[in-house]
Structure formats: C-alpha cells, structure tokens
Design an enzyme around this catalytic site. Structure first.
Site, PDB file in Angstrom:
ATOM      1  N   GLU A  99      -2.336   4.577  -3.413  1.00  0.00           N
ATOM      2  CA  GLU A  99      -2.196   4.686  -1.949  1.00  0.00           C
ATOM      3  C   GLU A  99      -2.307   3.274  -1.407  1.00  0.00           C
ATOM      4  O   GLU A  99      -3.410   2.716  -1.339  1.00  0.00           O
ATOM      5  CB  GLU A  99      -3.330   5.549  -1.363  1.00  0.00           C
ATOM      6  CG  GLU A  99      -3.343   6.987  -1.848  1.00  0.00           C
ATOM      7  CD  GLU A  99      -2.289   7.851  -1.190  1.00  0.00           C
ATOM      8  OE1 GLU A  99      -1.525   7.339  -0.356  1.00  0.00           O
ATOM      9  OE2 GLU A  99      -2.220   9.040  -1.530  1.00  0.00           O
TER      10      GLU A  99
ATOM     11  N   ASN B  77     -11.814   0.165   4.742  1.00  0.00           N
ATOM     12  CA  ASN B  77     -11.511   0.553   6.126  1.00  0.00           C
ATOM     13  C   ASN B  77     -12.034   1.931   6.522  1.00  0.00           C
ATOM     14  O   ASN B  77     -12.399   2.156   7.672  1.00  0.00           O
ATOM     15  CB  ASN B  77     -10.015   0.414   6.430  1.00  0.00           C
ATOM     16  CG  ASN B  77      -9.143   1.259   5.534  1.00  0.00           C
ATOM     17  OD1 ASN B  77      -9.526   1.586   4.417  1.00  0.00           O
ATOM     18  ND2 ASN B  77      -7.988   1.622   6.025  1.00  0.00           N
TER      19      ASN B  77
ATOM     20  N   GLU C  81      -2.371  12.456  -1.503  1.00  0.00           N
ATOM     21  CA  GLU C  81      -3.753  12.909  -1.407  1.00  0.00           C
ATOM     22  C   GLU C  81      -3.884  13.905  -0.270  1.00  0.00           C
ATOM     23  O   GLU C  81      -2.978  14.084   0.528  1.00  0.00           O
ATOM     24  CB  GLU C  81      -4.674  11.704  -1.167  1.00  0.00           C
ATOM     25  CG  GLU C  81      -4.620  10.730  -2.324  1.00  0.00           C
ATOM     26  CD  GLU C  81      -5.771   9.747  -2.326  1.00  0.00           C
ATOM     27  OE1 GLU C  81      -5.952   9.061  -1.308  1.00  0.00           O
ATOM     28  OE2 GLU C  81      -6.483   9.670  -3.347  1.00  0.00           O
TER      29      GLU C  81
ATOM     30  N   CYS D  68      -4.207   2.038   7.166  1.00  0.00           N
ATOM     31  CA  CYS D  68      -2.979   1.913   6.368  1.00  0.00           C
ATOM     32  C   CYS D  68      -1.793   2.491   7.115  1.00  0.00           C
ATOM     33  O   CYS D  68      -0.672   2.041   6.964  1.00  0.00           O
ATOM     34  CB  CYS D  68      -3.169   2.619   5.043  1.00  0.00           C
ATOM     35  SG  CYS D  68      -3.804   4.283   5.241  1.00  0.00           S
TER      36      CYS D  68
ATOM     37  N   ILE E 179      -2.768  -5.623  -5.193  1.00  0.00           N
ATOM     38  CA  ILE E 179      -3.758  -5.164  -6.190  1.00  0.00           C
ATOM     39  C   ILE E 179      -3.244  -3.883  -6.846  1.00  0.00           C
ATOM     40  O   ILE E 179      -3.424  -3.670  -8.051  1.00  0.00           O
ATOM     41  CB  ILE E 179      -5.139  -4.906  -5.529  1.00  0.00           C
ATOM     42  CG1 ILE E 179      -5.640  -6.142  -4.771  1.00  0.00           C
ATOM     43  CG2 ILE E 179      -6.161  -4.459  -6.580  1.00  0.00           C
ATOM     44  CD1 ILE E 179      -6.238  -7.227  -5.572  1.00  0.00           C
TER      45      ILE E 179
END
Ligand code: NAP
Length: 507
Positions: free
Chosen positions: A266, A168, A478, A300, A248
């Site tokens: 994340e 993305n 992050e 996200c 995942i």
C-alpha cells in the site's frame, strides 16, 4: 477518574501514558537486547513524550521465532473461526472501553487533531469487528469437475506475516494489518514507524489481554532499514504486508523475491479530484478541504491535484481559498481545531522544499506557503494549508507526493482532458469526481486509473470497502473481505469416489 485535557477518562488499567515503552514479544513486554532506546517527541510542541525500546536484529529474531512457534505448534490457527471472531470482538471492546486514552496517546504522538484521531481510532475498532464477522463466512468452494470426482478448496492461514506500517495513521494502520491477519489464523510481527510506535505497542498488549495467544501478535519498534529489512528477508516469514512510500515499497518487493514471499504493498499517492461544470460547488469546496487537508495532508489518499472545469474555476478557487483561510490550526486537543501539526522537522523541511520548488518553477502561491507558529505551540512543526495555482503537469508539486497540507489547482476544458490529466501520474491510489450528472460520474469513474473513486464525497473507505492502488500506488486490497485471501493460501483438494480404481496408464 483523571482529567486529561478536555476528556474525562476512567482509568482502570495501567495508564497508556508511560515514560518508557517496551517491545512486545511472545506475550511479554521486554527491553531491547542492546538496551538502546528511541526518543519519541510530540510534534505539536516539540517536547519529549517518551522513550521506546529500539529492537535489534536479535530481538527481531526472537519475535520471528515466537511467531513461527505460535503458528506451527500453537492453537490459534486451528481455533474455530467463530472463537477467533469472539477474541477479535473482545479486542474491539477493550479498545472501545479505552477509547479516550487511545485518542489521547495518538494525538500526543502525532500532533493530529482530536476529530481526526477520534475518527481513526473508531475505524480501528470497527476493523476488528468487521473481520470478526468476515472470517466466519470466509471459506473455500466446491468446484465443477468430471463425474465421480469431487473437488473443493480450503483457505488455510498463510503463516508468519511481517507487517510494516507508516507514521500517518499509527493505530489505524496497525488495525488494518493485524485484524485480517489474526482473523485468518496467521501470526504477525508488526514494525511500527520509528516516529509513532506507541499506540501499536498498546494494541499488541490489548490483543494479548483479549485472549490472542502469546507469540501470535508481536510488536517490534525499531529502524526500518535494519529491522524492516531483516523481517523482509527472513526465511521463516511467509508474507510481508507493507504500507509506506513507493521507493521503500519497491525495495521491499525486490528483497522479498529472495524467498518468494507473498507481498502486499500500500504505497504513495498523488490523487486527483475533478470538479465538473455542473458540480455542486459548495459541496466540492467542502469536500476538497477535507480531501486535501485532513490529517494535515499526511494521507496516502489526499486529493492533492484538483482539476476544475474552466467555466467554474474562478468560483471554485475563490471559495476554496476563502474556506482554507478559515481553517483553525493549533491545539490538537481543541474540539474546534481542523488541522494539527506536521509529524516532524524533516517532514516540515520536505513540505517547504516542495513549495519553494513550485515558486522556482513559476507557480503561484494562492494562500499559505509558510511555516506557522501557533500560540503556545511555537516549538512544534506547523505549516499553513497551501493552495498552489498556475501549475503545469511537469512540475514537482504536480508529479510527486508531498505528504503535507499542499494542494495544486488547475483548469480543464472538457471531460476527455480531465480524465487525461487525472491519469497523467505514476500513482493510482484514489480520486474524486464532483458532478451532479450521474452519466458523467459513471463514465469518468470507469476511465480513471485508481483503486478508489469517490463520487461527490471526500470519504474514501470504511471497513468492508477495498482500499489499495493501481500503478505505483501498490497492489493488494486492505479493509475488505477479499483481504482475507491475502492472509490465506488456497488448497485444492481432489478426491475420487468412483466404484473402480483410477488406472490412467491401463497397467
Ligand atoms: P516510509 O518511509 O516508506 O516508512 C514506512 C515504514 O517502512 C516505516 O515503518 C519505516 O521504518 C519502514 N522502513 C523504512 N525503510 C525500510 C526498509 N528499507 N525496509 C523495510 N522497512 C522500512 O513511509 P512513511 O514516511 O512512514 O509514510 C508515508 C508514506 O506512506 C506515504 O508515501 C504514504 O502515501 C504512504 N501510505 C500509504 C497508504 C496506503 O494505504 N496506500 C496508507 C498510509 C500511508 P522507519 O519509521 O524506522 O523509517
């Protein structure tokens, strides 16, 4: 000088637009060991854009070995922080000098709008500048210990880091990963998403051009299930930093346990936005448009559950629908475009499936709810910005991440209920609060279970602000100074300076 779309670009180096992109291992562009290639398409047009070498496990092994060797035997990790900072600033400068090319390539590979791409590439550049500054001030501490002892801590680079990123925000996610890792002195193998590897490959080349030694940054486009897994389980890899979907992420966390790798995750989100009775409704509407539909909703931190106080629900929803219907959707290179394409047919089908599920479960499509075919882009992947009303908390569109331009709206009666609805989710990445009362915003911010709270703004992060989630949105932060701790080990060093030798057993 060449004219690409509306942007005048001075191209001094080899152009970023190529028919074929290679892997970047140990400072060299190399073919895949199998000769296999992945076809990359432009989502806006559906046209073939380029081919990319598809890494095999053999290539992954070479990349890990190169990273390992650069870390164990190379100079980067022992280069003084100030000099590493200079290289990071040079990476930022090269990216800046090739800004328009990066923007163009990102748009071609993702179908996102010019405004979105410009913002993201700017932030990618700022990430390198931020960590260039941050690393110089990053260090250990001197700690309280009994007299005649001295204790201090050192921050040592962690080692080889596998970094796996989604489609993305291809370049921005690569920057979020590479910048803190190499600032800290680590070596990285980065696996971009199969759909969008182009700008990450270029970034690897730019790092090398700026002076990052061979082997410190390796870019390995290839299949997630094959190469990603291989990296996650590899004994010579010390850490895996993953950005992507929650399923995942769970798989990676389990597989990383085999070698007790450091893990940062994340993951996905289903972020709420709370619009209180005393909110500036215009600002809440404008902010919610961006929060829900920026990057075609493929964010996200997209605020895809909007809960509105019952007394202002009708006003908000009426204005929100009206402005949503004014959004310009089409040519990603047009300055006036607000929303670009969906990434591919598969994601488009997912969006359609979710909207259909909402209809089947009794929700009401207030606007959108259909595939689009903008003029000149009929073969691309497009979906109308969609608002869904009459929802209940148990519906799939309320509970699951859709990752497309789809938002649900619903009412609340009071603050307590608003907080309960916001927190009624497996995710906990971001959230927005719209209210003019600072007592309300402070109280609610304290009770929201999310890593990021936005008060009267749709913007979730800048370099320097911690980005990451609660609950199943992952862990680790992050983009902030603290992220450097995730790429370093803390070593505690205890020394004794007393006049007599220490003899605890008294022998
Ligand atoms: P994804 O399907 O989870 O893929 C992410 C990356 O993981 C890709 O590079 C993918 O490779 C790789 N991968 C796939 N299977 C793997 C496996 N078994 N082992 C190791 N790696 C594997 O996610 P996506 O669809 O690309 O991206 C959308 C998701 O990312 C959303 O859930 C979104 O919320 C999340 N996201 C989170 C943040 C955040 O900061 N929290 C930021 C951006 C996006 P392939 O491309 O080859 O499949």
């Amino acid at each position: 000088m060449t004219k690409t779309h509306e942007i005048e670009i001075e191209i001094e180096q080899e152009t970023m637009k190529r028919d074929f992109y290679k892997l970047f291992i140990n400072g060299e562009q190399v073919e895949s060991s199998s000769g296999e290639r992945t076809k990359i398409y432009n989502p806006a047009t559906g046209e073939l854009l380029a081919e990319v070498a598809k890494a095999t496990k053999e290539d992954a092994e070479k990349a890990v070995q190169a990273a390992r060797d650069s870390f164990d035997n190379g100079k980067w990790k022992i280069t003084p922080a100030g000099r590493r900072a200079r290289v990071l600033n040079k990476i930022a400068a090269i990216m800046g000098s090739r800004f328009n090319e990066l923007v163009e390539l990102e748009i071609l590979n993702t179908g996102k709008s010019l405004a979105a791409a410009k913002g993201q590439i700017s932030q990618a550049i700022e990430d390198f500048e931020f960590y260039a500054g941050a690393i110089v001030g990053h260090g250990g501490s001197v700690n309280n210990v009994p007299g005649q002892f001295h204790n201090y801590t050192e921050k040592e680079p962690l080692g080889v880091c596998a970094q796996i990123i989604p489609w993305n925000y291809p370049l921005m996610m690569a920057a979020w990963k590479i910048a803190p890792a190499i600032a800290a002195g680590c070596s990285v193998v980065i696996k971009p998403a199969s759909l969008t590897p182009l700008t990450a490959i270029i970034l690897g080349e730019i790092c090398y051009e700026a002076g990052v030694p061979a082997g410190v940054v390796n870019i390995l486009p290839g299949s997630g299930s094959e190469i990603g897994n291989y990296l996650v389980e590899h004994e010579l890899v010390n850490k895996v930093a993953f950005t992507g979907s929650t399923p995942i992420g769970k798989d990676i966390m389990a597989k990383a346990a085999g070698t007790v790798k450091r893990v940062t995750l994340e993951l996905g989100g289903k972020s709420p936005s709370l619009v209180f009775e005393d909110a500036d409704i215009e600002a809440a509407v404008d902010g919610s448009l961006y929060g829900a539909f920026n990057n075609t909703g493929q964010s996200c931190d997209a605020r895809t559950r909007i809960y509105i106080h019952e007394n202002v629900y009708d006003e908000f929803v009426e204005k929100f629908i009206a402005k949503t219907e004014k959004l310009v959707i089409g040519d990603p290179f047009d300055k006036g475009t607000h929303m670009g394409a969906v990434i591919d047919q598969c994601q488009l089908d997912t969006v359609k499936m979710y909207v259909q599920s909402a209809i089947d479960e009794g929700a009401e499509i207030l606007t959108g709810g259909k595939e689009l075919k903008p003029e000149g882009f009929e073969n691309g992947f497009w979906y109308a910005p969609t608002i869904i009303g009459n929802v209940t908390q148990d519906m799939k569109v309320v509970r699951e991440e859709i990752f497309g331009p789809v938002v649900v709206v619903s009412k609340f009666k009071n603050e307590k209920e608003a907080i309960a609805l916001a927190n009624d989710s497996d995710f906990g990445l971001a959230s927005s609060i719209w209210s003019t009362n600072t007592a309300t915003t402070t109280r609610v911010a304290n009770q929201i279970q999310a890593g990021i709270v936005m008060i009267n703004t749709p913007f979730s992060a800048f370099p320097g602000t911690p980005f990451g989630g609660y609950k199943q949105s992952g862990f680790g932060r992050e983009l902030a100074i603290g992220s450097l701790d995730l790429y370093t080990e803390t070593k505690s060093i205890m020394s004794y300076f007393g006049s007599r030798p220490v003899n605890p057993f008294g022998l």
